[in-house]
Every structure is written in C-alpha cells, then in structure tokens.
Design a protein around this motif. Structure first.
Motif, mmCIF file in Angstrom:
data_model
loop_
_atom_site.group_PDB
_atom_site.id
_atom_site.type_symbol
_atom_site.label_atom_id
_atom_site.label_comp_id
_atom_site.label_asym_id
_atom_site.label_seq_id
_atom_site.Cartn_x
_atom_site.Cartn_y
_atom_site.Cartn_z
ATOM 1 N N ILE A 121 18.288 58.172 31.836
ATOM 2 C CA ILE A 121 18.705 58.571 33.180
ATOM 3 C C ILE A 121 20.219 58.437 33.297
ATOM 4 O O ILE A 121 20.797 57.419 32.913
ATOM 5 C CB ILE A 121 18.019 57.694 34.252
ATOM 6 N N GLN A 122 20.846 59.479 33.815
ATOM 7 C CA GLN A 122 22.297 59.452 34.051
ATOM 8 C C GLN A 122 22.554 59.152 35.524
ATOM 9 O O GLN A 122 22.142 59.908 36.405
ATOM 10 C CB GLN A 122 22.903 60.823 33.702
ATOM 11 N N LEU A 123 23.217 58.037 35.787
ATOM 12 C CA LEU A 123 23.595 57.719 37.159
ATOM 13 C C LEU A 123 24.823 58.533 37.555
ATOM 14 O O LEU A 123 25.582 58.980 36.694
ATOM 15 C CB LEU A 123 23.922 56.231 37.280
ATOM 16 N N PRO A 124 25.030 58.742 38.862
ATOM 17 C CA PRO A 124 26.250 59.410 39.306
ATOM 18 C C PRO A 124 27.488 58.710 38.728
ATOM 19 O O PRO A 124 27.543 57.485 38.650
ATOM 20 C CB PRO A 124 26.188 59.268 40.834
ATOM 21 N N GLN A 125 28.468 59.500 38.321
ATOM 22 C CA GLN A 125 29.638 58.993 37.580
ATOM 23 C C GLN A 125 30.363 57.866 38.306
ATOM 24 O O GLN A 125 30.816 56.901 37.692
ATOM 25 C CB GLN A 125 30.612 60.156 37.333
ATOM 26 N N ASP A 126 30.460 57.962 39.636
ATOM 27 C CA ASP A 126 31.245 56.970 40.367
ATOM 28 C C ASP A 126 30.567 55.601 40.457
ATOM 29 O O ASP A 126 31.165 54.641 40.950
ATOM 30 C CB ASP A 126 31.563 57.491 41.781
ATOM 31 N N LEU A 127 29.327 55.503 39.969
ATOM 32 C CA LEU A 127 28.604 54.234 40.047
ATOM 33 C C LEU A 127 28.669 53.440 38.749
ATOM 34 O O LEU A 127 28.242 52.283 38.702
ATOM 35 C CB LEU A 127 27.138 54.484 40.407
ATOM 36 N N ASN A 128 29.200 54.035 37.704
ATOM 37 C CA ASN A 128 29.107 53.430 36.380
ATOM 38 C C ASN A 128 29.916 52.151 36.211
ATOM 39 O O ASN A 128 29.694 51.411 35.250
ATOM 40 C CB ASN A 128 29.518 54.442 35.307
ATOM 41 N N ARG A 129 30.863 51.893 37.090
ATOM 42 C CA ARG A 129 31.661 50.666 36.973
ATOM 43 C C ARG A 129 31.341 49.641 38.064
ATOM 44 O O ARG A 129 32.030 48.622 38.185
ATOM 45 C CB ARG A 129 33.156 51.007 36.991
ATOM 46 N N ARG A 130 30.323 49.902 38.852
ATOM 47 C CA ARG A 130 29.944 48.965 39.909
ATOM 48 C C ARG A 130 28.909 47.959 39.394
ATOM 49 O O ARG A 130 28.122 48.278 38.505
ATOM 50 C CB ARG A 130 29.348 49.722 41.102
#
Length: 322
Positions: free
Chosen positions: A143-152
C-alpha cells in the motif's frame, strides 16, 4: 472469520471471483478463498455472528481496546497518522480516535469504496477534528500512503485477528509488507486470537443458531447468482474442525452425496463427503506470534489481553527494512 470485516461489503471484480471459483473447484482439495464469503448478505450474517454467545473474538477484542486504547496510541501527537489496514466499517477504530488529539490524520485502507465512503462520513461527523483520508486498496498487496504522510509519526492498526486467515509464511510476508508501507519508526497494533481448548474454538465457528452455517453456505448462493451455478444447497452442509497440528480452525462445505455441479457452464464432480475448503483461522500462543513478527522484521512491544487470555492485542515497533 475475521472481525475486521464487520459491516464491510468487499467489491471484488466479477472476473476475479469467477477465476478464483473455477480454479479452486479444479484443485484436488477444492478450495475458495474466504474473501469471497463477504458479499452483502455474507457481511450481514457475519455481523450477526459477532453478537452470538459462542463467538468470543469480537466482544473480547473490543473490551481490550476499550480498556487500553489510550496506551495503544500514546505519543501520537497532532501531526500523527493512524493507518488501518482492511478498515471495513472502522467501528473499533473509534475507540482509538477518541483518545487522539485534534487534527490527527486517519487513513483507512480497504478494497470496498462504498465501505470507505460510509465510514468516512460517519467518522467525520463524530470526529470533525480528524482528517480522514481513505485509500482504496487490497492490504494483501503493498500500500502506498499519500506522499505528504511519509515523514509523519504513524501507528498502524490491524484488528480482528484477520492475520489468522493467512498461513504462517503468508502472515510473515504480510507483516513485512505492512512495515514497508508505513513511515520509518512506526508502531503497529494488531489483534491476534489465542490458542485454547478445541471445544470452544469449534463452537465459535459452528454456533447453535446456525448463523455460521448460513454464512458459509451463502458462498454457494453467491456462486449460483453471480456465476450461473447450480449448487443444490440442501445437499451441502457446513463443517468446522480444529486441526491441532496446524493450530487452525478450518471451515468446509461438505457434499452429502455424489453429484455434478456446473459453474459458468463447466462441470465439477463431487464425491459423497468431498468438501470445499472455505476458510482457515490460525490461532497462536503469544510467543508464537512474537516469533512470527520478529521473522517479519518487527520487535515485540507491549501485550494486552483479557483476564481469560482468550485474545491478545500486540504492539510491534522498530520495523527493520534490511
């Protein structure tokens, strides 16, 4: 059966269903994946099952989540992300969301777009401060999460002992896939049904009211309706058995007579007593599951159980991508 599916109708393409049925009925041990048990009628029957006295997993896990939800999500701040795999109706998730701060992001992942829409509307009304970002996808694939969530900072959530529907090797691969799909240094909260006496396990999958039998037999109703099948429901029966060596409950549909059945014009022969294997539900000790999680690259954290040790919720962390 896995409690995550409560209320969710999984929209599997007809071609995938047809391929799975034709392939499964052609095997020496006929078998059809349990995912196809959950059409609209199957999901409604499963919801009924979760309230039966014999079926302990749903109420026991819910009680554990109610008691320890604050611990499970502690440290997840306003910039945090809660990711649920196979979210369905997201009913249990409300217990975690009620303990989270304003503006947290909730990402439900499910193959059913209609279930996601319904859950998003309900959760947005109850938790207007939560940013709900549904993702349509099959959690058994990366599953690919939305890009802006990858560092949270993130917590993954996989309740319902759905992990038990996968064989041990498959479960390790799935746990590894979850870790790779989450941001670095994420924690993971997962429900796991525990081993117990065979009598109780069999009763949970073969209730006195016959709801589980109707749930299992509904698969044949679906095949008849969607794939032009001619299964005679009166000549098949539900059977649930416990295999102590494999540590799993097996559900079967057993043909009481020798008969021929057609699906999409193709004939299939059944001997008397021959079955279609429709579901596995593996049960583990806490140590067995922790070993499996370690093999997938996770480290074991806290463990929450009920007083009778019927069910467990595990915290995993420190996923290694090496």
């Amino acid at each position: 059966m896995s409690a995550r599916k409560l209320g969710a109708v999984h929209a599997v393409p007809v071609d995938d269903f047809a391929d799975a049925v034709l392939s499964g009925l052609s095997k020496p041990q006929k078998a059809i994946s349990s995912q196809f048990l959950y059409d609209a009628r199957g999901s409604a029957l499963f919801e009924e099952i979760t309230g039966l006295p014999e079926y302990y997993p749903t109420r026991t896990e819910t009680a554990i989540l109610s008691a320890y939800a604050a611990e499970m999500v502690e440290g997840l701040g306003a910039d945090g992300v809660l990711v649920e795999f196979g979210s369905g109706s997201s009913v249990k998730t409300e217990l975690l969301l009620s303990q989270l701060p304003l503006h947290v992001i909730y990402v439900p992942v499910d193959v059913s777009e209609s279930a996601l829409v319904e859950a998003t509307e309900r959760l947005s009304a109850r938790f207007p401060q939560v940013d709900v970002r549904p993702v349509v996808g099959d959690f058994s694939h990366p599953i690919q999460l939305p890009q802006d969530l990858n560092r949270r900072p993130a917590v993954g959530f996989f309740p319902g002992s759905t992990i038990g529907n996968f064989g041990p090797a498959e479960a390790v691969r799935l746990l590894r896939s979850f870790g790779r799909g989450l941001p670095d240094a994420s924690r993971f909260i997962i429900g796991v049904d525990l081993k117990k006496e065979a009598r109780r396990l069999v009763a949970a999958y073969n209730d006195a009211e016959g709801a589980t039998a109707a749930f299992n037999l509904n698969l044949l109703v679906r095949i008849n309706r969607e794939l032009d099948g001619d299964f005679d429901l009166e000549s098949f029966r539900h059977e649930a058995i416990y295999d102590p060596r494999a540590g799993r409950i097996e559900m079967h549909l057993v043909s009481d007579v020798a008969q021929d059945v057609r699906v999409l014009g193709r004939p299939f022969r059944f001997k008397a007593g021959e079955s279609i294997h429709t579901e596995n539900s593996y049960k583990y000790t806490t140590d067995q599951f922790r070993e499996m999680a370690s093999a997938a690259g996770w480290q074991a954290g806290r463990l929450w159980t009920d007083a009778n040790a019927d069910f467990s919720v595990h915290e995993l962390f420190g996923f290694g991508r090496g």
